[in-house]
Every structure is written in structure tokens, then in C-alpha cells.
Design an enzyme around this catalytic site. Structure first.
Site, PDB file in Angstrom:
ATOM      1  N   CYS A 119      17.537 -19.792  59.501  1.00  0.00           N
ATOM      2  CA  CYS A 119      17.463 -19.708  61.073  1.00  0.00           C
ATOM      3  C   CYS A 119      18.769 -20.296  61.518  1.00  0.00           C
ATOM      4  O   CYS A 119      19.265 -20.015  62.727  1.00  0.00           O
ATOM      5  CB  CYS A 119      16.258 -20.034  61.631  1.00  0.00           C
ATOM      6  SG  CYS A 119      14.956 -19.103  61.143  1.00  0.00           S
ATOM      7  N   HIS A 155      18.364 -20.770  69.200  1.00  0.00           N
ATOM      8  CA  HIS A 155      17.503 -19.933  68.198  1.00  0.00           C
ATOM      9  C   HIS A 155      16.125 -19.520  68.744  1.00  0.00           C
ATOM     10  O   HIS A 155      15.522 -20.402  69.479  1.00  0.00           O
ATOM     11  CB  HIS A 155      17.222 -20.715  67.008  1.00  0.00           C
ATOM     12  CG  HIS A 155      16.442 -20.191  65.902  1.00  0.00           C
ATOM     13  ND1 HIS A 155      16.433 -18.876  65.676  1.00  0.00           N
ATOM     14  CD2 HIS A 155      15.240 -20.374  65.191  1.00  0.00           C
ATOM     15  CE1 HIS A 155      15.659 -18.398  64.900  1.00  0.00           C
ATOM     16  NE2 HIS A 155      14.876 -19.642  64.581  1.00  0.00           N
ATOM     17  N   ASN A 173      11.545 -13.505  66.286  1.00  0.00           N
ATOM     18  CA  ASN A 173      12.604 -14.376  65.744  1.00  0.00           C
ATOM     19  C   ASN A 173      12.982 -13.477  64.520  1.00  0.00           C
ATOM     20  O   ASN A 173      12.537 -13.060  63.687  1.00  0.00           O
ATOM     21  CB  ASN A 173      11.359 -15.390  65.271  1.00  0.00           C
ATOM     22  CG  ASN A 173      12.369 -16.611  64.233  1.00  0.00           C
ATOM     23  OD1 ASN A 173      13.594 -16.255  64.015  1.00  0.00           O
ATOM     24  ND2 ASN A 173      11.680 -17.732  63.880  1.00  0.00           N
TER      25      ASN A 173
END
Length: 324
Positions: free
Chosen positions: A118, A251, A281
Site C-alpha cells: 500500500c 492511503h 482500500n
């Protein structure tokens, strides 16, 4: 030494939208109990885009790349560097970046992948910045692209409700004025166990666990502390105060993490870009997707300072300050 600047952004999301209610109904058929209220209260996610089986990261990345190239007002042939951040590559090799290069109909420039989960987009953007400043390239495509639905255990409620698929891209080029102001990258490999997909293919067999596994509480604590410190460090490196940052593009993992970091940094909620509710996500794609959304809807304007952050398995994390 030349500076670098972001001159275009692009995004692509698979057309299939799955709401929390849709997902709860699908999971119930497998004996997994969840609900829209359970997911929303804990994560802030309301829906996600999921790719159909057989759709690859390179395909999503190419769509996002074309959108970014068009937004930048350049020709694909001007791109002499492609970096794709992904944890779900099409193949072991060749790289997803090489496949994107082929799909764009260009060749000759460098193309490679970055794997920092990520944090991948932040790592890739920092790498492209350094290569342009070093004179290795002039115009770079930096892409975050993921098909995380392909590595999820759909019987694990703690992970399968969290993720979505998509791709975001930016075009970065040489500039006479500073664009990327500062970057800070970090990793702590001793924390590899708290978020991982530990399986691999060996001798024609899948060895180990091929699904994403996560210790949610450990990730939450680590992410909040790491990203708060990272934001402070990158601002100091750029010679700016946190108050001089116009936008925070974090993020998009969990709204509680985002809000916690925002409060610790004294960042007003109206200056924080959140797309988590619509995208879930999307790992390495989450930051460029959020950046593109905020540029296209008029929130992020030319000349403003943007903080972009990523944190993910490895454990990796990092921050970039950019003047748009």
C-alpha cells in the site's frame, strides 16, 4: 539539477460496483455474517469496485495511464519511464510495467514494477522523481494498480470487506520550478507478519497461504504512529509547517486511521481527501485515485501543497510533499 512536477492524473475503476449490502448478501451464501452497518462503522467503506475474473492489473493500469496522458496533454511516445506499483502483478514476469508499455504502443524507455504494497505509489513516485532529477528520464508514468479481489479469502470477514480494485496514474516531468518538494520512505521488515500474503508458486505448486492475512489492531497502531511521524519529518525536510499544507491525500485504508492521523497532525477534516467510502482500500492505487478525484472535482488547485502518504505490508510507509 532539474526539478520534477506532476502535470497530469488519471484513474480507472472496474465498472462493477458492489455495495456493502450486496457484499453481505454474497457472503451470507458462504456462511459469513456481516452487514452494511458493521462495515461502515468500523471502516467508513460503503462500496467498492471489483474486477471481473480474468481482468488484470495491467489492463486497469493502462486505462488509468491513458487518462493521465490525456490530462497532461502529451503523447504516449513522450513517456520514457513507466513505474507500476502493484502487489497483484499479471505474472511473475515480465513486469506489469512492461505489459502497460506494450498496451500503450510505446517502447524504448525504462519500465519496471515496485512492490511496497500500500506504500507502493509513494515509493514509485519517489523513484521516478530521483530518476528524472538524475537525467535518466524526462517524462514518467507512475501508476498504482491492483486487483486485490484475486488474493482475498472471501470467508475471512476481517479482510474481505476492506479491499477494492482499481488503478490511478500520474504523469511526472522535468520542470524549472519545484514540484515534488520532499519525500521520506521507511520500512521495518521485522513487522512483516502483521500484514502479508505469504504464499508463492514453486515447482508448479502453490506453497504457503495464498490469501491476504492481517492483524488489524497491530496495523492500526503501527500506521497511526508511523504516518504521523513521517508527515512531520517530510514537512521539516521541505522547510514547511504542517499549517502550510493545503491538502492531505492519505492511503485509503480505514477512516478511523485517517481521522486519528489528521487529529494528531492538527489537520482540519475539510483538508483531508477521502475516497475510501466509494473505493475501499485499493492498496497502491488508493493515493493516485484519491489525488485524481480531488483534482477533477476542483478541490486541489495548481500551486497548492499536497501531502501524500502510504503505509502497507513489509512493513513499509512513506510521505511525499508536492506542489501541484
Amino acid at each position: 539539477m532539474p526539478y520534477t512536477k506532476i502535470i497530469g492524473t488519471g484513474a480507472y475503476l472496474p465498472p462493477r460496483v458492489v455495495s456493502n449490502d450486496d457484499l453481505a448478501a454474497q457472503l451470507a451464501q458462504q456462511g459469513v455474517e456481516t452487514s452494511d452497518a458493521w462495515i461502515t462503522e468500523r471502516t467508513g467503506i460503503r462500496q467498492r469496485h471489483l474486477a471481473d475474473r480474468g481482468v488484470t492489473s495491467s489492463q486497469l493500469a493502462t486505462h488509468a495511464a491513458r487518462a493521465a496522458i490525456n490530462d497532461a496533454g502529451i503523447h504516449a511516445a513522450e513517456v520514457d519511464l513507466i513505474i507500476v506499483a502493484t502487489s497483484t502483478p499479471d505474472h511473475i514476469f515480465p513486469s506489469t510495467a512492461c505489459l502497460v508499455q506494450s498496451q500503450l504502443g510505446i517502447s524504448g524507455g525504462a519500465a519496471f514494477d515496485v512492490q511496497a504494497v500500500c506504500s507502493g505509489f509513494v515509493y514509485a513516485l519517489t523513484t521516478a522523481d530521483a530518476l528524472i532529477k538524475a537525467g535518466v528520464a524526462k517524462t514518467a508514468l507512475v501508476i498504482g494498480a491492483e486487483v486485490f479481489s484475486s488474493i482475498l479469502d472471501w470467508k475471512d470477514r476481517g479482510t474481505c470487506v476492506l479491499f477494492g480494485d482499481g488503478a490511478g496514474a500520474v504523469v511526472l516531468t522535468q520542470s524549472s520550478e519545484p514540484g515534488l518538494l520532499a519525500a521520506k520512505l521507511n520500512a521495518d521488515g521485522s513487522q512483516n507478519h502483521i500484514l502479508c500474503t505469504a504464499g508463492n508458486v514453486s515447482y508448479g505448486e502453490v506453497i504457503g497461504d495464498p490469501f491476504l492475512r492481517m492483524d488489524g489492531q497491530a496495523v492500526f497502531k503501527f500506521a497511526v504512529n508511523a504516518l504521523t511521524k513521517s508527515a512531520q519529518e517530510v514537512a521539516e525536510q521541505a522547510g514547511l509547517t504542517l499549517e502550510q499544507i493545503d491538502w492531505m491525500v492519505p492511503h485509503q485504508a480505514n477512516v478511523r486511521i485517517i481521522n486519528f492521523i489528521g487529529r494528531k497532525l492538527g489537520m482540519p477534516s475539510e483538508k483531508v481527501v477521502i475516497t475510501l467510502d466509494k473505493h475501499a482500500n485499493t492498496s497502491a492505487a488508493s493515493v493516485p485515485l484519491a489525488l485524481d478525484a480531488a483534482r477533477k472535482d476542483g478541490r486541489i488547485q495548481a500551486g497548492q501543497v499536497v501531502l501524500m502518504q502510504g503505509v502497507g505490508g513489509g512493513f513499509t510507509w512513506g510521505s511525499i510533499l508536492a506542489r501541484m
